[in-house]
Design an enzyme around this catalytic site. Structure first.
Site, PDB file in Angstrom:
ATOM      1  CG  ASP A 102      11.654 -13.629  20.682  1.00  0.00           C
ATOM      2  OD1 ASP A 102      12.548 -13.533  19.839  1.00  0.00           O
ATOM      3  OD2 ASP A 102      11.482 -12.821  21.614  1.00  0.00           O
ATOM      4  CG  ASN A 104      -0.224  -0.015   2.520  1.00  0.00           C
ATOM      5  OD1 ASN A 104       1.005  -0.151   2.539  1.00  0.00           O
ATOM      6  ND2 ASN A 104      -0.936   0.141   3.612  1.00  0.00           N
ATOM      7  CG  ASP A 132       2.680   1.614   4.772  1.00  0.00           C
ATOM      8  OD1 ASP A 132       3.434   0.811   4.160  1.00  0.00           O
ATOM      9  OD2 ASP A 132       1.994   1.263   5.753  1.00  0.00           O
ATOM     10  CD  GLU A 171      16.266 -15.693  19.599  1.00  0.00           C
ATOM     11  OE1 GLU A 171      17.120 -14.857  19.287  1.00  0.00           O
ATOM     12  OE2 GLU A 171      15.369 -15.455  20.436  1.00  0.00           O
TER      13      GLU A 171
END
Ligand code: GLC
Ligand code: CA
Length: 577
Positions: free
Chosen positions: A240, A64, A66, A300
């Protein structure tokens, strides 16, 4: 079957109802486990044959204008990913977030950040992914939330708030923090909150307060988040910062080591706030939930050695299916160092998970490149990690030879830790730049102004140009990925190291019953001559049939008694008995 039952008179129907419900239960059980059915005679699961691809959504494709990539952008590139040979994408956090740590500060786990799209866009991506045979892996940030998450907003509101104990609050030592722990992003790991006159703990930025995993309510809430996404078709999570989930209940000081780190803080050993044994209880619980949906958990997992890595699979293979071997990213580019490491990982018993790059480390192109043969080296490294026994996780743009584009002025740095640590730590912007699609302005990533600048190399290293060049890095990736999907020995074969005293050329066999693939990688800047006698490995043949090579060979077969290798070159050939 149900149609048949409908024709029955109601009395009969009453009689057969228990059988009918049993049938329904069986159908559900079957559906739930259908994803975890083996895909081959070895009992391997889908994720063992899959190639994963990490997407940093801010930087992949902007739909879009941006200047920030988004889910619709990813959706528009599934054809590319499929043709490349990708089976699953891991999207780094795209949930609502103040974006202090670019999404790793989540303020709502069950939604999509407007900058990336909507839940509707996510569903479209998931469905389109299914049609392309591409599964979606989300990034689950379980150690901490954003300080804007409603849980933390409540927690910090008063000492008696309902969610006070969802985070880690302590009195200070006078005006000093409760102990000597430092944040790995610089400064103390404790921030004083004047409203309730206590400190809260954060392993990362102050805007990322750590959850209190000793609180069962936190535990349950996070298990439910994972269920919520499985119901929406997610095939698994990359977990994470799992090492940081627990802290010493007594909050003992960490041992101080000599010197200071890049942020000027004293070096310390994270003895009391990293890798506590309780981490494994949580991993087992997340796995139980994942198993119900046939989902995969990727970790991770920064480890010091293979023994430590092994622990993440769980004693009974009941923790992570795919703890990432991040030690692989730290190896020196040499035949000996890779040979030694691969042998240890391969023999350890867990299914290996090889990674060469991610959004936190300098791109492999720069790390391994010698400044002169970078493209050739990128092809060697691709041919290495994609032909080993195990699952490979790619990082977007590695297939093009994308390079780091590091900021040169402090004021240009977007990653907060780069501003804090400048110039010793310049942050992670350099490895997060926009995907290079073509030669148009901003590499075709956006029609607007990209959030990070594209490096000049996009003119040569981009999808469109490399697609046309049969010897490009992208073409090598395509060929190796195609082989990897079709070739039984590459999918399921054993790893057998060859010519182990050669310090320049890394060679190995992938052997499956009567088939074998020979991989030869010249990791030196000099031409090399090499020969193989594979009688002991069950292949007395003197000939290999070329499957892929980065050299100009005029014959389809090479003689195993004499292979001439160009500097930094690859030869992959099939053997038969
Ligand atoms: C992990 C992420 C990293 C992030 C940190 C805090 O290390 O990979 O990008 O900054 O966790 O969530
Ligand atoms: Ca956008």
């Amino acid at each position: 079957m149900p149609v048949y039952f409908l024709g029955k008179r109601s009395r009969d129907f009453m009689l057969i109802r228990p059988r009918f419900s049993l049938l329904i239960v069986l159908i559900f059980v079957h559906l739930a486990h259908s994803q975890s059915k083996p895909v081959d005679a070895e009992g391997h699961q889908w994720w063992q044959h899959a190639v994963f691809y990490e997407i940093y959504p801010r930087s992949f494709a902007d739909s879009n204008g941006d200047g920030i990539g988004d889910l619709n952008g990813i959706n528009s590139k599934l054809d590319y990913l499929k043709s490349l040979g990708v089976d699953a994408i891991w999207i780094t956090p795209c949930f609502p977030s103040p974006q202090v740590d670019f999404g790793y500060d989540v303020s709502d786990y069950e939604n999509i950040d407007p900058v990336y799209g909507t839940l509707g866009d996510f569903s479209k991506l998931e469905k389109n992914g299914k049609q392309h045979g591409i599964r979606i892996i989300l990034d689950f940030v379980i150690n901490h939330t954003s300080d804007q998450h409603k849980w933390f907003v409540n927690s910090r509101s008063s000492r008696t708030a309902a969610k006070r104990d969802w985070y880690i609050w302590r009195d200070g030592n006078g005006s000093q923090p409760p102990n000597n722990w430092v944040s790995i992003f610089g400064g103390p790991a404790w921030t004083f909150d004047a409203r309730t006159a206590q400190f809260y703990y954060h392993y990362f930025y102050p805007q990322q307060p750590d959850l209190n995993w000793r609180n069962p309510a936190v535990h349950d809430a996070m298990m439910n988040v994972s269920r919520w996404w499985y119901k929406r078709g997610v095939a698994g999570f990359r977990l994470d910062a799992v090492d940081a989930l627990f802290e010493d209940p007594q909050l003992r000081d960490n041992p101080v080591l000599p010197g200071v780190n890049k942020y000027g803080d004293p070096n310390e050993e994270n003895k009391y706030n990293d890798k506590l044994p309780e981490v494994h209880d949580v991993l087992r619980d997340l796995r139980k939930v994942a198993d119900k949906s046939g989902a995969v958990l990727i970790g991770e997992t920064w480890t010091k050695d293979v023994a430590e890595l092994k622990q993440y699979y769980g004693e009974h293979s009941n923790e992570l299916q795919m703890p990432m071997d991040l030690m692989f990213t730290e190896l020196k580019f040499s035949a000996s160092s890779f040979r030694q490491h691969i042998a240890t990982v391969d023999a350890s018993g867990g299914w290996p998970v090889y990674v060469i790059s991610n959004h936190d480390i300098v791109r492999s192109y720069n790390r391994y490149g010698d400044g002169q043969h970078n493209d050739a080296i990128a092809k060697v490294i691709a041919s290495l990690y994609l032909t080993l026994r195990g699952t490979a996780i790619m990082y977007y743009g590695e297939e093009l030879g994308m390079e780091n584009n590091d900021p040169v002025r402090k004021e240009d740095v977007k990653d907060p830790k780069g501003r804090l640590g400048w110039p010793l730590d310049i942050g992670r912007d350099g490895e997060r730049t926009p995907m290079q699609w073509n030669t148009s302005p901003n590499a075709g990533f956006t029609a607007g102004k990209p959030w990070l600048p594209v490096p000049a190399s996009y003119k040569t290293h981009n999808v469109e140009s490399e697609q046309k060049d049969p010897s490009s890095i992208l073409s090598v990736y395509r060929q190796v990925l195609a082989l990897r999907h079709q070739n039984r020995a590459l999918l399921d074969g054993d790893y057998i190291a060859l010519n182990e005293n050669d310090t320049n050329v890394l060679s190995y066999l992938r052997r499956y019953n009567n088939e074998a693939v020979l991989v030869v990688l010249n990791m030196s800047a000099q031409p090399q001559q090499i020969s193989f006698d594979l009688t002991a490995q069950g292949f007395p043949t003197k000939i290999a049939h070329t499957l892929m090579t980065t050299m100009n060979l005029d014959s389809k077969n090479v003689s195993l008694t004499e292979i001439s290798l160009e500097p930094f070159s690859v030869y992959i050939g099939a053997l038969s008995r």
